[in-house]
Write an enzyme that holds these catalytic residues in place. Sequence first.
Site, mmCIF file in Angstrom:
data_model
loop_
_atom_site.group_PDB
_atom_site.id
_atom_site.type_symbol
_atom_site.label_atom_id
_atom_site.label_comp_id
_atom_site.label_asym_id
_atom_site.label_seq_id
_atom_site.Cartn_x
_atom_site.Cartn_y
_atom_site.Cartn_z
ATOM 1 N NE ARG A 87 -2.103 -1.604 3.465
ATOM 2 C CZ ARG A 87 -1.748 -2.855 3.775
ATOM 3 N NH1 ARG A 87 -2.104 -3.857 2.990
ATOM 4 N NH2 ARG A 87 -1.040 -3.111 4.853
ATOM 5 C CD GLU A 124 1.736 -6.066 12.867
ATOM 6 O OE1 GLU A 124 0.849 -5.404 12.329
ATOM 7 O OE2 GLU A 124 2.950 -5.847 12.706
#
Length: 199
Positions: A87, A124
Amino acid sequence: MTGPHGTTAEVPLDALVAGLAVDVPDFPAPGVVFRDLTPVFADGPAFRRIVEGLAAPSLEDPRAAAVARDGASGDPGFDVVVGVEARGFLLAAAVALHAGVGVVPVRKAGKLPRERVTADYALEYGTATIEMHTDSLHRDQRVLLVDDVLATGGTLAASVALIEELGAVVTAVSVVVELAALGGRQRIAPHAVHALWTT
C-alpha cells in the site's frame, strides 16, 4: 464527501482518515486488527488531502525540518520518495508526483531482478524480508519514506536500514496511521515520524 463535520475540506485530517478507514479483526492472522485504508484512497478529495499531508511532515522535530517545502526554490526538502510494498506504493507514487520528485520501491523478497540489498525483520504476525536495488538511491540523497501504517515499526525500521546502507539520508517517515500502543515510533528513533492519524 460530506460528513458530520462538513465537507472533506473542512474535516480535520485525522478525523477524515478515522471516519473512512475500516477496522478488520483477525486479519491477516487471529488477534490482529487490520486498518483497511482502501475506502480512504477511493475518496478523491480525501486522498488528495492525505497526499498533501504526507508530503509535508511536521516541523516540530529538527530532523523533519529538512523536509519543509521551500516555496522560493520549489525544493520539497527531499529528493526522492521511497514507498514500502504494497500500500505504500500507492501513497509514495502520489506523494512523489505531488512533490515533483522520483519514487523508489522497497519490495518483498524475490521481486527485484537486479543486484539488491536485503533486510530481514519481525512484524506483529510473523517475519519477512524486504529488498531494494543497489542503484536505486545514491549517497546523501534525501529520502522521504512513506507507508500506510506504522505498527510495531519492523517494516519501516528495516526500510530505513536499507536506505542508509545505500548511503542515502532519511529526512522523515510519513504514514497515514500510527498505532501508538505498538511502539513503532521508538523503533524508528531518532528519525522523525509524521502520522496523519494516531490511534
